[in-house]
Design an enzyme around this catalytic site. Structure first.
Site, PDB file in Angstrom:
ATOM      1  N   HIS A   1       0.813  -1.219   0.000  1.00  0.00           N
ATOM      2  CA  HIS A   1       0.000   0.000   0.000  1.00  0.00           C
ATOM      3  C   HIS A   1       0.850   1.274   0.000  1.00  0.00           C
ATOM      4  O   HIS A   1       0.631   2.174   0.816  1.00  0.00           O
ATOM      5  CB  HIS A   1      -0.927   0.010   1.220  1.00  0.00           C
ATOM      6  CG  HIS A   1      -1.783  -1.198   1.332  1.00  0.00           C
ATOM      7  ND1 HIS A   1      -2.181  -1.753   2.536  1.00  0.00           N
ATOM      8  CD2 HIS A   1      -2.329  -1.980   0.371  1.00  0.00           C
ATOM      9  CE1 HIS A   1      -2.923  -2.819   2.312  1.00  0.00           C
ATOM     10  NE2 HIS A   1      -3.028  -2.989   1.014  1.00  0.00           N
TER      11      HIS A   1
HETATM   12  C1  FAD Z   1       0.104  -7.543  -4.781  1.00  0.00           C
HETATM   13  C2  FAD Z   1      -0.810  -6.420  -4.360  1.00  0.00           C
HETATM   14  C3  FAD Z   1      -1.872  -6.688  -3.499  1.00  0.00           C
HETATM   15  C4  FAD Z   1      -2.723  -5.654  -3.109  1.00  0.00           C
HETATM   16  N1  FAD Z   1      -3.847  -5.951  -2.384  1.00  0.00           N
HETATM   17  C5  FAD Z   1      -4.774  -4.990  -2.178  1.00  0.00           C
HETATM   18  C6  FAD Z   1      -6.044  -5.319  -1.630  1.00  0.00           C
HETATM   19  O1  FAD Z   1      -6.354  -6.478  -1.364  1.00  0.00           O
HETATM   20  N2  FAD Z   1      -6.934  -4.303  -1.439  1.00  0.00           N
HETATM   21  C7  FAD Z   1      -6.630  -3.008  -1.741  1.00  0.00           C
HETATM   22  O2  FAD Z   1      -7.461  -2.128  -1.505  1.00  0.00           O
HETATM   23  N3  FAD Z   1      -5.432  -2.674  -2.267  1.00  0.00           N
HETATM   24  C8  FAD Z   1      -4.521  -3.638  -2.523  1.00  0.00           C
HETATM   25  N4  FAD Z   1      -3.360  -3.328  -3.151  1.00  0.00           N
HETATM   26  C9  FAD Z   1      -3.067  -1.905  -3.417  1.00  0.00           C
HETATM   27  C10 FAD Z   1      -3.916  -1.287  -4.527  1.00  0.00           C
HETATM   28  O3  FAD Z   1      -4.222  -2.209  -5.534  1.00  0.00           O
HETATM   29  C11 FAD Z   1      -3.127  -0.087  -5.082  1.00  0.00           C
HETATM   30  O4  FAD Z   1      -2.824   0.787  -4.019  1.00  0.00           O
HETATM   31  C12 FAD Z   1      -3.903   0.692  -6.134  1.00  0.00           C
HETATM   32  O5  FAD Z   1      -4.281  -0.172  -7.177  1.00  0.00           O
HETATM   33  C13 FAD Z   1      -3.016   1.816  -6.658  1.00  0.00           C
HETATM   34  O6  FAD Z   1      -3.673   2.491  -7.701  1.00  0.00           O
HETATM   35  P1  FAD Z   1      -2.910   3.573  -8.565  1.00  0.00           P
HETATM   36  O7  FAD Z   1      -3.880   4.048  -9.580  1.00  0.00           O
HETATM   37  O8  FAD Z   1      -2.265   4.552  -7.677  1.00  0.00           O
HETATM   38  O9  FAD Z   1      -1.693   2.796  -9.272  1.00  0.00           O
HETATM   39  P2  FAD Z   1      -1.670   1.438 -10.094  1.00  0.00           P
HETATM   40  O10 FAD Z   1      -2.975   0.731 -10.026  1.00  0.00           O
HETATM   41  O11 FAD Z   1      -0.463   0.689  -9.662  1.00  0.00           O
HETATM   42  O12 FAD Z   1      -1.525   1.922 -11.600  1.00  0.00           O
HETATM   43  C14 FAD Z   1      -0.379   2.494 -12.162  1.00  0.00           C
HETATM   44  C15 FAD Z   1      -0.374   2.135 -13.642  1.00  0.00           C
HETATM   45  O13 FAD Z   1       0.530   2.971 -14.315  1.00  0.00           O
HETATM   46  C16 FAD Z   1       1.304   2.182 -15.230  1.00  0.00           C
HETATM   47  N5  FAD Z   1       2.583   2.867 -15.431  1.00  0.00           N
HETATM   48  C17 FAD Z   1       3.502   3.141 -14.496  1.00  0.00           C
HETATM   49  N6  FAD Z   1       4.554   3.781 -15.048  1.00  0.00           N
HETATM   50  C18 FAD Z   1       4.274   3.936 -16.360  1.00  0.00           C
HETATM   51  C19 FAD Z   1       4.965   4.529 -17.440  1.00  0.00           C
HETATM   52  N7  FAD Z   1       6.165   5.102 -17.299  1.00  0.00           N
HETATM   53  N8  FAD Z   1       4.359   4.506 -18.660  1.00  0.00           N
HETATM   54  C20 FAD Z   1       3.144   3.951 -18.832  1.00  0.00           C
HETATM   55  N9  FAD Z   1       2.452   3.366 -17.830  1.00  0.00           N
HETATM   56  C21 FAD Z   1       3.005   3.363 -16.602  1.00  0.00           C
HETATM   57  C22 FAD Z   1       1.447   0.858 -14.501  1.00  0.00           C
HETATM   58  O14 FAD Z   1       1.833  -0.187 -15.356  1.00  0.00           O
HETATM   59  C23 FAD Z   1       0.072   0.697 -13.896  1.00  0.00           C
HETATM   60  O15 FAD Z   1      -0.819   0.071 -14.800  1.00  0.00           O
HETATM   61  C24 FAD Z   1      -2.485  -4.323  -3.554  1.00  0.00           C
HETATM   62  C25 FAD Z   1      -1.428  -4.059  -4.430  1.00  0.00           C
HETATM   63  C26 FAD Z   1      -0.597  -5.095  -4.844  1.00  0.00           C
HETATM   64  C27 FAD Z   1       0.521  -4.788  -5.804  1.00  0.00           C
END
Ligand code: FAD
Length: 544
Positions: A471
């Site tokens: 997280h």
């Molecule tokens: C293994 C795991 C288990 C988890 N379990 C839970 C859970 O059970 N419940 C919960 O609430 N949360 C959980 N989380 C956390 C939650 O899923 C994340 O905090 C949330 O999805 C983050 O969202 P975000 O939009 O900030 O980033 P992300 O969803 O990580 O999205 C970022 C995106 O940007 C893309 N990206 C990054 N850099 C670039 C670039 N330079 N060019 C193009 N694309 C790029 C990535 O590939 C990705 O698709 C978990 C996370 C993980 C990894």
């Protein structure tokens, strides 16, 4: 060069919601760049496939964090989704919003419109949930939040043990109060994962005004002075053809807590000394870019189990064959489960206003030191963590190479308060494992084991074996201009820049008392309204 009204980097939790909402207006064009592939991998969609996506480099960035004293010099593995849906496509499915006070604290720090009453309408808008109180729960959104249609005597006994300890049974930890114990709520529908991609992005992808470009690794921002004009990217990653895409209105970074600050730094926006060391010209000095990294950190307790079968044995040999058939034909059985089944929220001290410890229970156990591999013998696991850690770390670009993994220093357990709360959680975990309702099933505590008794011994275990609970937040923190470490304002625009926003979990000013997916989706929902200039929905009327 192609041009769109908005260019979004990252099709994760927030980016997928954002692209879907912005493209609802047929007069608005949107490009969404995603470094990973489409979410074609079958293990993404089978809930128990979590284990198989955990270290799959084709759909996971698979970062390793820097060693620190808090991890006894170890590097902790940090998975991150790299596919449509981002981390919501590889996460543990748990749906948990956090506490009212979390968001009220954001507002208290000068972020207008981010108090709980302000963000609750966005949580409700995106959610499809049966049950619970209408004040808190949404009914007709795209994100299905279901209960676990599966019961296990070990889970029931753990819950009963917690209740006997004085922890109330809470029918809805996303309702009036988080405190209590119960089976978890999950983003699973009809036995399949519901990700930000399946719920929001896929239905929008048939719109002609939304262009989703996968395998597009953003390498830098195209800037004119302090205005963002577009994004450079490489098709297929390192060595792939270089492309550019222009934004007529704005560029939005939704690359997540590790990658959004890295991309800003690579584009010359961030701490001047770091950018100078990278050999990149400073475009705009912003000290907070990459700072304020917060994360949850948990050691696990495992126990050998007797008199009952656990998930460990059901996930092997002929029994696994039966489970596969059960999932294929009925969408049931252990393949349709999230990795953790029971959630418990409690206070480290009776004087604490709202629970500061979170604990998960599951009737399964993982090989010690080998994340993601079930043990052969029957086992159960309890993992406690502190909900609102005070230790802060940082994320820094390793070099000017946009394909190099960023340096991630989480600084787990650096603050005494984090050690205190974690110790309380570990002691509670041990008590609950040895509760009367679990006694008929408990063979012995396998890890850390009865020898570990003193605070120092417990802390040593936490340092030697703790892991992230995935997280990370806070590296582009939201705050007013008077906050020298703020990166974005409460409209999510980057301070001092034009046409540039960050919309993902990195904007969280403080860690919330929750797993982060629900809030990352909410940030995408609210971010879309901010971009579209739509009036905020009426604030929720909350019981006092
Ligand atoms: C293994 C795991 C288990 C988890 N379990 C839970 C859970 O059970 N419940 C919960 O609430 N949360 C959980 N989380 C956390 C939650 O899923 C994340 O905090 C949330 O999805 C983050 O969202 P975000 O939009 O900030 O980033 P992300 O969803 O990580 O999205 C970022 C995106 O940007 C893309 N990206 C990054 N850099 C670039 C670039 N330079 N060019 C193009 N694309 C790029 C990535 O590939 C990705 O698709 C978990 C996370 C993980 C990894």
């Amino acid at each position: 060069m192609e041009a769109f009204d908005y260019v979004i980097v990252g099709a994760g939790s927030a980016g997928s919601v954002l692209a879907s909402r912005l493209s609802e207006d047929p007069g608005t064009t949107v490009a969404l760049l995603e470094a990973g592939p489409r979410d074609w991998h079958p293990f993404i969609h089978i809930p128990a496939g979590f284990i198989k996506t955990f270290k799959n480099r084709r759909i996971n960035w698979c970062y390793d964090m820097e060693p620190s004293e808090g991890t006894a010099g170890r590097r902790v593995f940090a998975p991150r989704g790299k596919t449509l849906g981002g981390s919501s496509s590889i996460n543990g499915h748990i749906y948990n919003r956090g506490q009212r006070m979390d968001f009220d604290n954001w507002a208290q720090r000068g972020n207008r419109g981010w108090g709980y009453a302000d963000v609750l309408p966005y949580f409700r808008r995106m959610e499809r949930r049966l049950g619970g109180d209408d004040t808190f729960r949404g009914r007709d959104g795209a994100m299905e939040v279901s209960d676990i249609p599966w019961r296990h005597p070990l889970c029931d006994a753990f819950i009963e043990g917690a209740v006997q300890h004085g922890i109330p049974r809470n029918p809805d930890y996303n309702g009036t109060t988080q405190e209590g114990v119960n089976y978890a709520q999950r983003t699973i529908g009809n036995g399949r994962r519901v990700s930000a991609a399946t719920a929001f992005l896929k239905p929008a992808m048939k719109r002609p005004n939304l262009r989703v470009i996968t395998h597009a690794h953003a390498t830098g921002l195209i800037l004119e002075g302090k205005r963002a004009l577009g994004v450079r990217y490489a098709m297929g990653g390192r060595g792939g053809p270089a492309r550019e895409v222009r934004a007529r209105r704005e560029v939005i970074l939704s690359g997540g807590t590790y990658n959004s600050p890295q991309l800003l730094q690579l584009s010359g926006i961030g701490p001047a000394s770091l950018i100078g060391d990278l050999g990149i010209p400073v475009v705009h000095e912003l000290a907070g870019v990459g700072e304020n990294l917060r994360d949850h950190y948990a050691p696990r307790f495992t126990a050998r189990v007797k008199n009952i079968a656990t998930i460990n044995e059901r996930a092997r040999g002929w029994r696994l064959g039966l489970e596969v058939a059960d999932w294929v034909f009925r969408r049931k059985g252990i393949l349709g489960l999230s990795p953790t089944l029971v959630y418990c929220f409690w206070r480290s001290d009776p004087g604490i206003a709202d629970c500061d410890m979170q604990m998960t229970f599951t009737p399964a156990s993982y090989k010690e030191g080998v994340q993601g591999q079930l043990e052969d013998e029957p086992g159960m696991t309890v993992a406690p963590w502190q909900q609102r850690p005070e230790s802060v770390g940082w994320v820094r670009a390793r070099s000017a190479d946009p394909f190099a993994a960023p340096i991630i220093q989480p600084n787990y357990l650096a603050e005494a308060e984090d050690q205190r709360v974690l110790l309380a959680g570990m002691r509670l975990a041990r008590k609950l494992i040895h509760s009367a309702p679990l006694a008929p099933y408990l063979a012995y505590e396998a890890y850390p084991g009865a020898d570990v008794q003193t605070d120092d011994e417990f802390l040593a275990v936490a340092r030697e074996r703790g892991t992230t609970t995935f997280h990370p937040a806070g590296t582009c923190r939201m705050g007013p201009a008077s906050d020298p470490a703020a990166v974005v304002d409460d409209q999510l625009s980057v301070h001092g820049m034009e046409g540039l926003r960050v919309i993902d979990a990195s904007i969280m000013p403080m860690m919330i008392s929750a797993n982060l997916n629900a809030s990352a989706l909410m940030i995408g929902e609210k971010g879309a309204d901010l971009l579209r200039g739509r009036p905020a929905p009426d604030a929720a009327v909350l019981p006092r």
